[in-house]
Enzyme design. Sequence first.
Site, mmCIF file in Angstrom:
data_model
loop_
_atom_site.group_PDB
_atom_site.id
_atom_site.type_symbol
_atom_site.label_atom_id
_atom_site.label_comp_id
_atom_site.label_asym_id
_atom_site.label_seq_id
_atom_site.Cartn_x
_atom_site.Cartn_y
_atom_site.Cartn_z
ATOM 1 N N HIS A 196 39.763 14.156 44.923
ATOM 2 C CA HIS A 196 40.017 13.404 46.150
ATOM 3 C C HIS A 196 39.173 13.898 47.326
ATOM 4 O O HIS A 196 39.366 13.436 48.441
ATOM 5 C CB HIS A 196 41.509 13.487 46.500
ATOM 6 C CG HIS A 196 42.376 12.888 45.425
ATOM 7 N ND1 HIS A 196 42.679 11.553 45.354
ATOM 8 C CD2 HIS A 196 42.936 13.454 44.323
ATOM 9 C CE1 HIS A 196 43.435 11.318 44.289
ATOM 10 N NE2 HIS A 196 43.591 12.465 43.645
ATOM 11 N N SER A 252 46.537 50.073 46.170
ATOM 12 C CA SER A 252 46.238 51.327 46.883
ATOM 13 C C SER A 252 47.415 51.800 47.712
ATOM 14 O O SER A 252 47.545 52.992 48.001
ATOM 15 C CB SER A 252 45.041 51.110 47.825
ATOM 16 O OG SER A 252 45.395 50.149 48.818
ATOM 17 N N LYS A 296 37.846 47.551 55.854
ATOM 18 C CA LYS A 296 39.076 48.356 55.923
ATOM 19 C C LYS A 296 38.861 49.592 56.791
ATOM 20 O O LYS A 296 39.723 49.973 57.577
ATOM 21 C CB LYS A 296 39.523 48.764 54.516
ATOM 22 C CG LYS A 296 40.020 47.585 53.682
ATOM 23 C CD LYS A 296 40.510 48.039 52.313
ATOM 24 C CE LYS A 296 40.987 46.840 51.492
ATOM 25 N NZ LYS A 296 41.453 47.171 50.174
ATOM 26 N N GLU A 310 33.659 39.652 43.820
ATOM 27 C CA GLU A 310 33.802 41.102 43.968
ATOM 28 C C GLU A 310 32.985 41.872 42.934
ATOM 29 O O GLU A 310 32.440 42.920 43.240
ATOM 30 C CB GLU A 310 35.272 41.514 43.864
ATOM 31 C CG GLU A 310 36.089 41.099 45.081
ATOM 32 C CD GLU A 310 37.491 41.658 45.069
ATOM 33 O OE1 GLU A 310 37.659 42.884 45.107
ATOM 34 O OE2 GLU A 310 38.444 40.856 45.001
ATOM 35 N N GLY A 354 43.119 41.479 44.947
ATOM 36 C CA GLY A 354 43.524 41.753 43.570
ATOM 37 C C GLY A 354 45.019 41.952 43.425
ATOM 38 O O GLY A 354 45.603 41.626 42.392
ATOM 39 N N SER A 356 50.716 46.299 46.587
ATOM 40 C CA SER A 356 49.408 46.786 47.037
ATOM 41 C C SER A 356 49.014 47.930 46.112
ATOM 42 O O SER A 356 49.685 48.972 46.099
ATOM 43 C CB SER A 356 49.462 47.279 48.481
ATOM 44 O OG SER A 356 48.275 47.992 48.787
HETATM 45 O O1 PA5 Z 1 40.192 43.976 44.195
HETATM 46 C C1 PA5 Z 1 40.063 44.557 45.262
HETATM 47 O O2 PA5 Z 1 39.563 45.671 45.346
HETATM 48 C C2 PA5 Z 1 40.605 43.920 46.539
HETATM 49 O O3 PA5 Z 1 40.692 42.536 46.396
HETATM 50 C C3 PA5 Z 1 41.951 44.548 46.887
HETATM 51 O O4 PA5 Z 1 42.906 44.175 45.926
HETATM 52 C C4 PA5 Z 1 42.421 44.130 48.274
HETATM 53 O O5 PA5 Z 1 41.488 44.552 49.249
HETATM 54 C C5 PA5 Z 1 43.782 44.709 48.634
HETATM 55 O O6 PA5 Z 1 43.860 46.069 48.357
HETATM 56 P P1 PA5 Z 1 45.102 46.616 47.528
HETATM 57 O O7 PA5 Z 1 45.080 45.854 46.244
HETATM 58 O O8 PA5 Z 1 44.869 48.062 47.341
HETATM 59 O O9 PA5 Z 1 46.308 46.307 48.344
#
Ligand code: PA5
Length: 352
Positions: A251, A100, A343, A235, A56, A98
């Site tokens: 293609h 988190s 994780k 997700e 994300g 990020s």
């Molecule tokens: O949407 C999600 O929860 C995941 O795809 C996270 O974005 C991904 O694991 C990476 O974590 P973060 O966005 O906290 O860096």
Amino acid sequence: MTPLDDPAALARLDPHNARRVLAEFPAQCRHACTLTSVPPLRAPRPRAVVVAGMGGSAAGGDLLSVYAAESVDVPILVHRGYGLPALAGPHSLVIAASYSGETAEVLSAFDVAVARNVPVVAVTAGGALAERAEATGRPRVTLPGGLMPRMALGYLFFPALPLLAGCGIDVAPDGEVEETLTTLETLAGELVPERPAAQNEAKRLALAIADRLPAIYGGPATGTVAYRWKTDVEENAKTFALAGALPEMNHNEIEAWRSSGAKDMHVVLLRDRGERPEIARRFRVLHDLIGPAAGGVSEVWGRGEGRLARLVSLTYLGQWTSYYLAVLRERDPWSVPLLDEVKRRLRPPTSP
Ligand code: PA5
């Protein structure tokens, strides 16, 4: 009555109230536009921009990269992985994103940027990334916490615009951002759960897809959005989805539509009013060729005038569609237990 129109069913199947977060997405985007880095980013105009992020948090970089590609003469790359590509040197800019602040790959990218003396800015709600930015005196955009990263897309995209403008890269022409925000505000009213399925495009799409596997295809710009739809479906609804882009899938992937599994799939075509006539023609041919083999075909369009509004509104439609798919499949759209487990297993042991 479909559970999508039943408030009690939604409350039961969405215990973390993801629907409220999605309904507030336009407000999130508006707030995100006001966020700046502390201390301010002071960097010369970079020769390349690298957005380091995963999942994300990478999605904001994807949006930035595809949106800027037509108007900006600086390459914007999205780096999903450990470290940084060799081109990230002192004349580049790294945006370490990020939500988190705990994602190992992004922490590694941040560390490499510092070691190589590449200008770097952290975009995060906290965690180790915030600590490292603080410890090394690097600028940081602090995001509000409490969301799932994929539902924080506004926070992971919009702050990049003033950051880049501050180093001489104007990504968004005047007025495009405001038009995007008003387009989202209008669209939110059309996609929220209170709007019944008969008048709600996201609910209708989810009901059309139902138990089938969504195969989402975009064009040169909306192909990036198709990938985001796929990851949102995976997700949120915890089910497989395919994504591809024209013209490339003409293609290779198109041949797979001759397989017997095609009837169990539902094609979603992500169209854009700004697409070239050649691409519009390819969409028509694709529809003609794979439509009869597929379980169903839906076509959706971005809203608004500007490219940014069209891309972000199409992404927002995907967020809601994946949400309603989650409800139909009785999956909590918020939690991601397997992702969390990966994780957890990879986390370095804490020192005694
Ligand atoms: O949407 C999600 O929860 C995941 O795809 C996270 O974005 C991904 O694991 C990476 O974590 P973060 O966005 O906290 O860096």
